[in-house]
Scaffold this active site. Structure first.
Site, PDB file in Angstrom:
ATOM      1  CD  GLU A   1     138.856  -7.532  64.645  1.00 17.57           C
ATOM      2  OE1 GLU A   1     139.254  -8.694  64.789  1.00 17.57           O
ATOM      3  OE2 GLU A   1     139.545  -6.542  64.956  1.00 17.57           O
TER       4      GLU A   1
ATOM      5  CB  CYS B   1     133.525  -1.000  71.076  1.00 21.44           C
ATOM      6  SG  CYS B   1     134.603   0.026  70.065  1.00 21.44           S
TER       7      CYS B   1
ATOM      8  CB  CYS C   1     139.915   4.283  58.812  1.00 24.10           C
ATOM      9  SG  CYS C   1     139.552   5.942  59.436  1.00 24.10           S
TER      10      CYS C   1
ATOM     11  CB  CYS D   1     145.417   8.032  63.476  1.00 26.92           C
ATOM     12  SG  CYS D   1     143.999   9.093  63.109  1.00 26.92           S
TER      13      CYS D   1
ATOM     14  CB  CYS E   1     144.827   3.998  64.601  1.00 25.84           C
ATOM     15  SG  CYS E   1     143.289   3.101  64.340  1.00 25.84           S
TER      16      CYS E   1
ATOM     17  CD  GLU F   1     135.713  10.288  62.147  1.00 24.80           C
ATOM     18  OE1 GLU F   1     136.651  10.136  62.929  1.00 24.80           O
ATOM     19  OE2 GLU F   1     134.596  10.736  62.505  1.00 24.80           O
TER      20      GLU F   1
ATOM     21  CB  SER G   1     135.074   8.230  69.341  1.00 28.81           C
ATOM     22  OG  SER G   1     136.405   8.685  69.216  1.00 28.81           O
TER      23      SER G   1
ATOM     24  CG  LEU H   1     143.273  17.124  71.564  1.00 29.22           C
ATOM     25  CD1 LEU H   1     142.716  17.975  70.446  1.00 29.22           C
ATOM     26  CD2 LEU H   1     143.152  17.863  72.904  1.00 29.22           C
ATOM     27  CG  HIS H   2     145.032  11.099  69.957  1.00 25.87           C
ATOM     28  ND1 HIS H   2     144.610  10.452  71.097  1.00 25.87           N
ATOM     29  CD2 HIS H   2     144.225  10.627  68.959  1.00 25.87           C
ATOM     30  CE1 HIS H   2     143.622   9.636  70.787  1.00 25.87           C
ATOM     31  NE2 HIS H   2     143.365   9.730  69.509  1.00 25.87           N
TER      32      HIS H   2
ATOM     33  CG  ASN I   1     145.662  -0.612  73.818  1.00 26.49           C
ATOM     34  OD1 ASN I   1     146.056  -1.061  74.892  1.00 26.49           O
ATOM     35  ND2 ASN I   1     144.548   0.100  73.713  1.00 26.49           N
TER      36      ASN I   1
ATOM     37  CB  CYS J   1     141.553   1.896  72.171  1.00 29.21           C
ATOM     38  SG  CYS J   1     140.388   2.143  73.454  1.00 29.21           S
TER      39      CYS J   1
HETATM   40  N1  SAH Z   1     137.751   7.063  64.138  1.00 29.70           N
HETATM   41  C1  SAH Z   1     137.253   7.498  65.391  1.00 29.70           C
HETATM   42  C2  SAH Z   1     136.680   6.382  66.218  1.00 29.70           C
HETATM   43  C3  SAH Z   1     137.493   5.094  66.347  1.00 29.70           C
HETATM   44  S1  SAH Z   1     139.008   5.084  67.209  1.00 29.70           S
HETATM   45  C4  SAH Z   1     138.325   8.223  66.159  1.00 29.70           C
HETATM   46  O1  SAH Z   1     139.458   8.186  65.742  1.00 29.70           O
HETATM   47  O2  SAH Z   1     137.978   8.862  67.146  1.00 29.70           O
HETATM   48  C5  SAH Z   1     138.663   4.969  68.952  1.00 29.70           C
HETATM   49  C6  SAH Z   1     139.790   5.556  69.831  1.00 29.70           C
HETATM   50  O3  SAH Z   1     140.936   4.675  69.927  1.00 29.70           O
HETATM   51  C7  SAH Z   1     140.324   6.847  69.262  1.00 29.70           C
HETATM   52  O4  SAH Z   1     140.481   7.807  70.255  1.00 29.70           O
HETATM   53  C8  SAH Z   1     141.656   6.417  68.727  1.00 29.70           C
HETATM   54  O5  SAH Z   1     142.498   7.497  68.559  1.00 29.70           O
HETATM   55  C9  SAH Z   1     142.115   5.441  69.767  1.00 29.70           C
HETATM   56  N2  SAH Z   1     143.226   4.607  69.319  1.00 29.70           N
HETATM   57  C10 SAH Z   1     143.572   4.293  68.056  1.00 29.70           C
HETATM   58  N3  SAH Z   1     144.661   3.495  68.041  1.00 29.70           N
HETATM   59  C11 SAH Z   1     145.015   3.296  69.322  1.00 29.70           C
HETATM   60  C12 SAH Z   1     146.053   2.516  69.948  1.00 29.70           C
HETATM   61  N4  SAH Z   1     146.899   1.795  69.250  1.00 29.70           N
HETATM   62  N5  SAH Z   1     146.113   2.525  71.291  1.00 29.70           N
HETATM   63  C13 SAH Z   1     145.212   3.226  72.020  1.00 29.70           C
HETATM   64  N6  SAH Z   1     144.219   3.945  71.490  1.00 29.70           N
HETATM   65  C14 SAH Z   1     144.117   3.994  70.145  1.00 29.70           C
HETATM   66 FE1  SF4 Z   2     140.569   6.047  61.566  1.00 26.16          FE
HETATM   67 FE2  SF4 Z   2     140.024   6.639  64.172  1.00 26.16          FE
HETATM   68 FE3  SF4 Z   2     141.960   4.884  63.527  1.00 26.16          FE
HETATM   69 FE4  SF4 Z   2     142.310   7.484  63.020  1.00 26.16          FE
HETATM   70  S1  SF4 Z   2     142.076   6.520  65.043  1.00 26.16           S
HETATM   71  S2  SF4 Z   2     142.803   5.788  61.607  1.00 26.16           S
HETATM   72  S3  SF4 Z   2     140.248   8.089  62.427  1.00 26.16           S
HETATM   73  S4  SF4 Z   2     139.773   4.621  63.121  1.00 26.16           S
END
Ligand code: SAH
Ligand code: SF4
Length: 401
Positions: free
Chosen positions: A136, A149, A156, A160, A163, A214, A245, A268-269, A344, A387
């Site tokens: 996507e 984006c 991946c 996380c 995600c 990633e 990112s 970072l989170h 989200n 995101c």
């Molecule tokens: N893999 C890379 C790039 C893609 S994710 C990374 O993790 O940085 C893009 C951003 O969306 C990241 O900061 C990720 O942590 C955030 N993200 C992932 N799941 C999310 C969610 N459910 N709600 C809000 N942000 C989220």
């Molecule tokens: Fe992969 Fe980024 Fe999602 Fe983490 S937040 S699972 S690194 S796409």
């Protein structure tokens, strides 16, 4: 959650940071990426894809069919400046050569399996590649600009916990042609060809490498793709309009800064390793202190070009005032801004979005400490384009089967 976290890495395996070991680690990451290489970029009839080749490779292709190097320059202009896909439209090239090129090459685009536009104008495409795999891509319009984006992997390897993409196994890396192709197809969708002069007034003015996957685990392809998109005789996006990112692949961050010089965003989170180990399991390999050291070293970071720290706000998990204060402490000395992302939700997701009150307090603490800390307005939630909501149906083909 712990089960998910322990899937990828043993607890607290720490990588040494001396140069030799970092170099070895980088080589290991690049070698692993090669195992997930995309299929050859050619059509079933054997015609080769020209999108995704560097200028040098394009010149080599021309040499191989007995044509002069300046043909590569002409093709580059037609492909990346004019957006032309049909050799017959290239009127600076004589008809016989047009025909010869069309026999051997294609200027491809992804197949469009689906396209949806959100009530807020965000548009999402489901693109399909030659081998049937899908990703996507999202376009997010703003009043005076717009960001595409882009995805870098099908699935991946990291998991996380917040995600959606993280629930999808890594199937393969995208090739440079497929990464560039997402941007070209988005441009097609808005008819933004030829490339507008200068950088002002473009609808598709920015790229955020924040889609599926990633990017620093697919470094060679993303590097090649961004180099093509930054080329000043083509799409001509400046590195200042591109933000990559990463979830924190420390050994690749210096390389990315030195070679590409794009803006960096770091997911970072969490402000404590115990929590980050769970929600961003890569932390077990590259813990917070090492990640922040890599940010301090990031080439090109300055007060004028800050590193963005992304922080997804999970209700009752990472959104306390104490954590906001700790964040401020951690960021000291780093040219930083903080992007607070309300979580989200996606089908089956295990978290809730922080309350508006918690968001406001957290943002105020970070802001009072002198860091810009906008709360990111969710875009395209109604079409699962925000995101962390991206995911495609896919199954990894069994290797050797
Ligand atoms: N893999 C890379 C790039 C893609 S994710 C990374 O993790 O940085 C893009 C951003 O969306 C990241 O900061 C990720 O942590 C955030 N993200 C992932 N799941 C999310 C969610 N459910 N709600 C809000 N942000 C989220
Ligand atoms: Fe992969 Fe980024 Fe999602 Fe983490 S937040 S699972 S690194 S796409």
């Amino acid at each position: 959650m712990n089960q998910i976290a322990s899937k990828a890495f043993p607890p607290h395996s720490r990588v040494a940071t001396s140069d030799g070991l970092t170099e070895a680690e980088r080589d290991r990451i690049l070698a692993k990426a090669a195992l997930f290489a995309p299929p050859p970029m050619q059509d079933a009839d054997g015609r080769r894809e020209l999108v995704g080749l560097t200028r040098e490779e394009l010149a080599e292709e021309m040499a191989a069919i007995g044509e002069k190097p300046f043909r590569a320059k002409q093709l580059w202009h037609w492909i990346y400046h004019q957006g032309v896909r049909d050799f017959a439209q290239m009127n600076s090239i004589a008809k016989p050569l047009q025909a010869k090129l069309a026999e051997r090459f294609v200027i491809g685009r992804p197949g469009i399996t689906a396209e949806q536009t959100s009530t807020d104008g965000t548009r999402k495409w489901l693109f399909q590649w030659r081998d049937g795999q899908q990703v996507e891509t999202v376009y997010i319009p703003e009043s005076d600009r717009g960001s595409v984006c882009i995805s870098t992997q099908v699935g991946c390897t990291l998991s996380c916990t917040f995600c959606h993409t993280g629930t999808q196994k890594l199937v393969r890396n995208l090739g440079a042609a497929e990464i560039v192709g997402q941007f070209l197809a988005a441009r097609d969708s808005y008819g933004e060809w030829p490339t507008p002069k200068g950088e002002e007034g473009r609808r598709l003015s920015n790229i955020v490498v924040m889609g599926m996957g990633e990017p620093l685990y697919n470094y060679e392809n993303i590097a090649r793709a961004l180099t093509i998109l930054m080329d000043h005789e083509g799409v001509a996006l400046s590195r200042r309009r591109i933000t990559l990112s990463t979830s924190g692949v420390v050994p690749m961050m210096d390389k990315c800064g030195a070679e590409l010089g794009v803006n960096l965003a770091v997911s970072l989170h969490a402000v404590r390793d115990e929590l980050r180990d769970v929600i961003v399991p890569l932390n077990r390999k590259y813990p917070i202190a090492e990640l922040l050291d890599a940010c301090r070293r990031y080439p090109g970071a300055s007060n004028a070009r800050r590193i963005t720290f992304e922080y997804v706000m999970l209700r009752g998990v990472n959104d306390s005032e104490a954590e906001a204060h700790e964040l401020v402490r951690l960021l000291r000395g780093i040219p930083a801004k903080v992007n607070l992302i309300p979580f989200n939700p996606w089908p089956g997701s295990p978290y809730q979005t922080s309350t508006p009150e918690a968001l406001r307090k957290f943002a105020a603490i970070v802001n009072d400490a002198g860091y810009s800390s906008p709360i990111r307005r969710p875009r395209g939630r109604d079409i699962l384009a925000a995101c962390g909501q991206l995911k495609t149906e896919s199954e990894r083909a069994k290797r050797g089967a």
